[in-house]
Design a protein around this motif. Structure first.
Motif, PDB file in Angstrom:
ATOM      1  N   SER A 178       0.845  -1.197   0.000  1.00 36.21           N
ATOM      2  CA  SER A 178       0.000   0.000   0.000  1.00 36.21           C
ATOM      3  C   SER A 178       0.881   1.247   0.000  1.00 36.21           C
ATOM      4  O   SER A 178       2.064   1.180   0.340  1.00 36.21           O
ATOM      5  N   GLY A 179       0.304   2.362  -0.406  1.00 38.97           N
ATOM      6  CA  GLY A 179       1.121   3.568  -0.582  1.00 38.97           C
ATOM      7  C   GLY A 179       2.099   3.364  -1.728  1.00 38.97           C
ATOM      8  O   GLY A 179       3.218   3.863  -1.722  1.00 38.97           O
ATOM      9  N   ALA A 180       1.629   2.611  -2.724  1.00 37.47           N
ATOM     10  CA  ALA A 180       2.541   2.118  -3.767  1.00 37.47           C
ATOM     11  C   ALA A 180       3.071   3.219  -4.678  1.00 37.47           C
ATOM     12  O   ALA A 180       4.059   3.015  -5.381  1.00 37.47           O
ATOM     13  N   ALA A 181       2.425   4.384  -4.665  1.00 33.95           N
ATOM     14  CA  ALA A 181       2.919   5.476  -5.513  1.00 33.95           C
ATOM     15  C   ALA A 181       3.875   6.389  -4.751  1.00 33.95           C
ATOM     16  O   ALA A 181       4.366   7.372  -5.303  1.00 33.95           O
ATOM     17  N   GLY A 182       4.145   6.058  -3.497  1.00 34.70           N
ATOM     18  CA  GLY A 182       4.997   6.920  -2.670  1.00 34.70           C
ATOM     19  C   GLY A 182       6.477   6.619  -2.827  1.00 34.70           C
ATOM     20  O   GLY A 182       6.874   5.689  -3.540  1.00 34.70           O
ATOM     21  N   MET A 183       7.288   7.400  -2.151  1.00 35.06           N
ATOM     22  CA  MET A 183       8.735   7.304  -2.343  1.00 35.06           C
ATOM     23  C   MET A 183       9.347   6.036  -1.727  1.00 35.06           C
ATOM     24  O   MET A 183      10.277   5.462  -2.280  1.00 35.06           O
ATOM     25  N   GLY A 199      16.608  17.116   2.629  1.00 33.39           N
ATOM     26  CA  GLY A 199      15.426  17.844   2.178  1.00 33.39           C
ATOM     27  C   GLY A 199      14.184  16.998   2.068  1.00 33.39           C
ATOM     28  O   GLY A 199      13.115  17.488   1.737  1.00 33.39           O
ATOM     29  N   ARG A 200      14.314  15.708   2.298  1.00 33.53           N
ATOM     30  CA  ARG A 200      13.123  14.847   2.312  1.00 33.53           C
ATOM     31  C   ARG A 200      13.383  13.683   3.253  1.00 33.53           C
ATOM     32  O   ARG A 200      14.514  13.467   3.663  1.00 33.53           O
ATOM     33  N   SER A 201      12.332  12.918   3.540  1.00 36.19           N
ATOM     34  CA  SER A 201      12.525  11.870   4.533  1.00 36.19           C
ATOM     35  C   SER A 201      13.258  10.691   3.896  1.00 36.19           C
ATOM     36  O   SER A 201      13.382  10.576   2.685  1.00 36.19           O
ATOM     37  N   SER A 202      13.722   9.820   4.745  1.00 36.24           N
ATOM     38  CA  SER A 202      14.684   8.794   4.351  1.00 36.24           C
ATOM     39  C   SER A 202      14.002   7.601   3.697  1.00 36.24           C
ATOM     40  O   SER A 202      13.939   6.525   4.276  1.00 36.24           O
ATOM     41  N   ALA A 203      13.535   7.785   2.471  1.00 39.25           N
ATOM     42  CA  ALA A 203      12.796   6.724   1.785  1.00 39.25           C
ATOM     43  C   ALA A 203      13.689   5.537   1.445  1.00 39.25           C
ATOM     44  O   ALA A 203      13.291   4.380   1.613  1.00 39.25           O
ATOM     45  N   ALA A 204      14.902   5.812   0.983  1.00 37.07           N
ATOM     46  CA  ALA A 204      15.771   4.724   0.524  1.00 37.07           C
ATOM     47  C   ALA A 204      16.137   3.790   1.677  1.00 37.07           C
ATOM     48  O   ALA A 204      16.001   2.571   1.565  1.00 37.07           O
ATOM     49  N   SER A 205      16.594   4.359   2.814  1.00 32.91           N
ATOM     50  CA  SER A 205      17.022   3.482   3.906  1.00 32.91           C
ATOM     51  C   SER A 205      15.817   2.851   4.610  1.00 32.91           C
ATOM     52  O   SER A 205      15.942   1.768   5.182  1.00 32.91           O
ATOM     53  N   THR A 206      14.666   3.508   4.550  1.00 32.86           N
ATOM     54  CA  THR A 206      13.457   2.855   5.067  1.00 32.86           C
ATOM     55  C   THR A 206      13.149   1.611   4.239  1.00 32.86           C
ATOM     56  O   THR A 206      12.860   0.541   4.793  1.00 32.86           O
ATOM     57  N   ALA A 207      13.238   1.757   2.916  1.00 34.74           N
ATOM     58  CA  ALA A 207      12.977   0.599   2.044  1.00 34.74           C
ATOM     59  C   ALA A 207      13.996  -0.517   2.314  1.00 34.74           C
ATOM     60  O   ALA A 207      13.625  -1.697   2.366  1.00 34.74           O
ATOM     61  N   VAL A 208      15.255  -0.146   2.505  1.00 32.22           N
ATOM     62  CA  VAL A 208      16.272  -1.147   2.831  1.00 32.22           C
ATOM     63  C   VAL A 208      15.891  -1.881   4.125  1.00 32.22           C
ATOM     64  O   VAL A 208      16.010  -3.105   4.228  1.00 32.22           O
ATOM     65  N   SER A 209      15.389  -1.129   5.101  1.00 27.99           N
ATOM     66  CA  SER A 209      15.058  -1.758   6.386  1.00 27.99           C
ATOM     67  C   SER A 209      13.827  -2.662   6.267  1.00 27.99           C
ATOM     68  O   SER A 209      13.710  -3.645   7.001  1.00 27.99           O
ATOM     69  N   ILE A 210      12.926  -2.343   5.344  1.00 26.04           N
ATOM     70  CA  ILE A 210      11.784  -3.247   5.100  1.00 26.04           C
ATOM     71  C   ILE A 210      12.299  -4.557   4.499  1.00 26.04           C
ATOM     72  O   ILE A 210      11.884  -5.653   4.886  1.00 26.04           O
ATOM     73  N   ASP A 267       3.504  15.158  21.975  1.00 24.66           N
ATOM     74  CA  ASP A 267       4.060  14.713  20.710  1.00 24.66           C
ATOM     75  C   ASP A 267       5.234  13.780  20.949  1.00 24.66           C
ATOM     76  O   ASP A 267       6.252  14.175  21.485  1.00 24.66           O
ATOM     77  N   THR A 268       5.102  12.547  20.524  1.00 23.73           N
ATOM     78  CA  THR A 268       6.231  11.624  20.601  1.00 23.73           C
ATOM     79  C   THR A 268       6.573  11.073  19.218  1.00 23.73           C
ATOM     80  O   THR A 268       7.161  10.005  19.103  1.00 23.73           O
ATOM     81  N   MET A 269       6.170  11.807  18.171  1.00 19.67           N
ATOM     82  CA  MET A 269       6.585  11.404  16.821  1.00 19.67           C
ATOM     83  C   MET A 269       8.100  11.533  16.728  1.00 19.67           C
ATOM     84  O   MET A 269       8.703  12.438  17.294  1.00 19.67           O
ATOM     85  N   LEU A 270       8.704  10.650  15.989  1.00 22.94           N
ATOM     86  CA  LEU A 270      10.142  10.754  15.779  1.00 22.94           C
ATOM     87  C   LEU A 270      10.445  11.960  14.890  1.00 22.94           C
ATOM     88  O   LEU A 270       9.738  12.203  13.921  1.00 22.94           O
ATOM     89  N   PRO A 271      11.482  12.718  15.225  1.00 23.34           N
ATOM     90  CA  PRO A 271      11.807  13.893  14.411  1.00 23.34           C
ATOM     91  C   PRO A 271      12.096  13.492  12.958  1.00 23.34           C
ATOM     92  O   PRO A 271      12.713  12.459  12.715  1.00 23.34           O
ATOM     93  N   GLY A 272      11.620  14.296  12.045  1.00 23.67           N
ATOM     94  CA  GLY A 272      11.901  14.032  10.634  1.00 23.67           C
ATOM     95  C   GLY A 272      10.919  13.095  10.000  1.00 23.67           C
ATOM     96  O   GLY A 272      10.963  12.860   8.804  1.00 23.67           O
ATOM     97  N   GLU A 273      10.031  12.557  10.825  1.00 20.70           N
ATOM     98  CA  GLU A 273       9.074  11.614  10.280  1.00 20.70           C
ATOM     99  C   GLU A 273       7.793  12.349   9.939  1.00 20.70           C
ATOM    100  O   GLU A 273       7.390  13.254  10.653  1.00 20.70           O
ATOM    101  N   GLN A 274       7.198  11.915   8.885  1.00 24.76           N
ATOM    102  CA  GLN A 274       5.965  12.594   8.477  1.00 24.76           C
ATOM    103  C   GLN A 274       4.763  11.883   9.044  1.00 24.76           C
ATOM    104  O   GLN A 274       4.761  10.687   9.161  1.00 24.76           O
TER     105      GLN A 274
END
Lengths: 435, 435
Positions: A98-103, A323-334, A428-435
């Motif tokens: 899901s969210g397949a069109a996202g970064m 300038g944007r959130s860490s899409a590449a390393s998030t994908a690596v961690s998945i 607020d306990t969201m992690l900084p930099g997270e959307q």
């Protein structure tokens, strides 16, 4: 257990019944019903309640009859057993994202297709879930997947209805969630995204493979995973995961850096608890070149304070740089998280995943989704690691994250079928930099 | 050969000597000296000339003394031969990537690090070249690479001076180029980006491994590769490649779709010529399930007209759907292009690459970079395929792309050390959707 200060407060409700009713509407309608951000002073407590007649009943599948559409070259039929180069392959597995069109997906889908997750003899079908608004972008993603000619990627379909897209899936990677807008806090996200994950849980329950593994990435991921699970009673609770692997990877890298060794020397890294600022990167059990991390890193102040801060702030620093959130390393961690479930865990090591607490050996409250140390035989399943140390310092921090998750759970009672919802989360306990 | 209509026109020069002088300044200064887009009627011819005293002399290395900086955990020292799990690995290779903070790199770098390009026993060092403006983003990329914990990725350094970054590199993947701005056409890009590739050629010549392989992705990539090569006389001309692999991949997919077979059945696909709208996707030699494509697809009108249009327009359609250019599939095609050079080509098949014409068997003009069918033993080198058919229809189209590349070459004479430059390119042959 230190339970967070908690007072049922009907009078202080920030939700009007009409708003809640719109929040309960289906995913496909979410776009037009999103509540405006609640502006409130920072650190204010958020209190809300839901009347019993507004509690959602789990298990109300609403199949629409429309089908996820196959795309382009992926609509062709073929016989894998007939061709020399594919006849020894395993049977096709269906993977929904899901969210397949996202970064994040834009990185993940190509990794799944390349074979680096499920192996070089595992053909896959990708089932992409997006929204009406993102449908054209989904087609663009499918076109790029076509042009990549990955031999293992045999089918791609796209759709906006989870009841279509989740049909017969063996894996569901749930990335799509409303991002945090200006002024929104964790409680707001819990409400808005909880609807999405309740809906997707129902859809999985109705149409997915009965043993589907579910990896929840969209935040707040622990409680989203709990909501999803509660709405899918036919699926084993053990099959639901909340992604804390990026935190684990970041923690390993920081221990390596501090110890002056390469990151491949760090093992047995646990992230305990919630994927939030209450998360607990565990230096007590972590090992560096086989030795306890505390024997290698003598700087106790750094371990007890700076280490956790750096791990938690990593996303925030990164978003400032990049300038944007860490899409590449998030994908690596998945990829890492899934691989940890489909390949045997190396002897003596473990990995972290946010999983359902149901008879855990650590004294953590039952019936929440909590990140804990796991091992796998590589069959898609896991077991909790028994021989971990928990000292007072670690215990105290685990309890704090547990208290937060129990509070989050109370916020979403109307989505888990448990009755009223009452929210008294810290600001607020969201992690900084997270959307 | 049909040579494009060509008149030396000093008087019609669109360049003032002062502009040319600023264009000749170093890469690191390019930002402040970029010429404003030339606005002209579409399809107008572009004519320019350069006086002999403005011709750049190749081979003027300008080492600065500053060093590409290692980043974070990648600054650590270690001994691969000492550890059990790494002692059987090959020696480390250095790979430079320019435009490293851009979207194509954001996909490519993680693929390089994962081992899917150079194999599971090939440790790598990534040397990231960016600009002053993108330096913080480069740090962000390096942080995400740290957090990905790829065992094979042993070193990452970042820098903005090619004389630092290209030190001892065995591979240089040159993605960074000025994107096409509003009103800019191919000739403008040739001038602006030619400077970058002349500079990078000089840097490679001065500091890279003497057998460095260079893959040029930044457009106009064929002539950029020629410029780069001409400025690096110590490096074998055969080592320079211009990426036409995405075109090849797209062409394979479209033939498969038309034939109603999966894309793994299409082989022997050649893209001839320039990576522009004059490119020639070759259906005469392509095979589908081992048969000539023309025997499988009987629709000659489709093959002769629609097929090429679809391949050429793919990027344009994609950018409309997806809202941005096709970074992910471009990165996949770079992986494919490199893998084709470091793994043996399957028996009977071939791949396309834009390579230097120096004794080619097809009668194509010498001394340009032209996409042709290649085979490799997997040693990083290639040979041209001899047994290909060229009929009148194919010959005519190849000659048209050849004429364009010869015209492009005349435009950049001042950058290749060949004397004056004269431009009379047709208005615009950029591929749709490409920046």
């Amino acid at each position: 257990m230190a339970v967070a200060d908690f007072t049922p407060t009907y009078k202080e409700s920030l939700f009007l019944p009409s708003q809640l009713s719109s929040l309960s509407s289906r995913l496909s309608n979410t776009r037009s019903h999103v509540l405006k951000p609640f502006l409130r002073p920072r650190n204010a407590k958020i209190c809300c309640s839901v009347a019993p007649n507004q509690v959602q009943t789990p298990l109300a599948p609403q199949p629409t009859g429309t089908k996820g559409e196959c795309y382009g070259v992926f609509c062709l039929t073929y016989d894998l057993k007939a061709a020399e180069e594919t006849k020894s392959w395993k049977g096709l597995i269906n993977i929904a994202v899901s969210g397949a069109a996202g970064m994040i997906s834009n990185h993940l889908l190509f990794k799944l297709a390349s074979g680096e997750v499920f192996g070089p003899d595992q053909p896959i079908a990708l089932k992409l879930l997006g929204s009406e608004r993102s449908f054209e972008a989904l087609e663009g993603v499918a076109m790029e997947l076509e042009d990549s000619l990955y031999p293992l990627l045999r089918e791609v379909s796209i759709g906006i209805d989870p009841y279509d897209v989740f049909q017969d899936v063996e894996w569901a990677i749930l990335i799509g969630a409303k991002p945090r807008g200006p002024g929104m806090e964790r409680a707001d996200l819990l409400d808005i995204n909880g609807q999405i994950f309740a809906e997707q849980g129902k859809a999985l329950n109705a149409v997915a493979s009965s043993n589907v593994k579910v990896m929840v990435v969209g935040n707040p991921c622990n409680t989203n995973a709990l909501i999803c699970m509660k709405n899918a009673p036919k699926i084993p609770a053990k099959n639901f995961h909340a992604l804390t692997r990026l935190d684990e990877n970041r923690a390993k890298c920081q221990l390596a850096l501090k110890a002056g060794v390469f990151y491949d020397k760090v093992s047995n890294m646990t992230i305990w608890g919630n994927h939030s600022t209450t998360q607990v990167p565990d230096f007590l059990n972590a090992r560096i070149s086989g030795l306890p991390a505390k024997d290698v890193i003598k700087d106790t102040k750094w371990l007890e304070k700076d280490f956790t801060d750096i791990v938690q702030n990593r996303g925030g620093v990164l978003i400032k740089k990049w300038g944007r959130s860490s899409a590449a390393s998030t994908a690596v961690s998945i990829v890492d998280a899934i691989r940890s479930l489909v390949t045997p865990t190396p002897e003596g090591d473990w990995f972290s995943s946010g999983v359902y607490t149901n008879g855990n050996p650590y004294g953590i409250a039952e019936d929440i989704v909590f990140s804990m140390p796991c091992r796998s035989d590589g069959d898609g399943d896991y077991e909790l690691v028994k021989d971990v140390l928990i000292d007072d310092f670690l215990h105290e921090r685990i309890k704090k994250s547990e208290a937060e998750l129990l509070a989050e759970k109370r916020c979403v009672g109307h989505l888990t079928g448990e009755g009223n919802a009452f929210c008294d989360l810290p600001g607020d306990t969201m992690l900084p930099g997270e959307q």
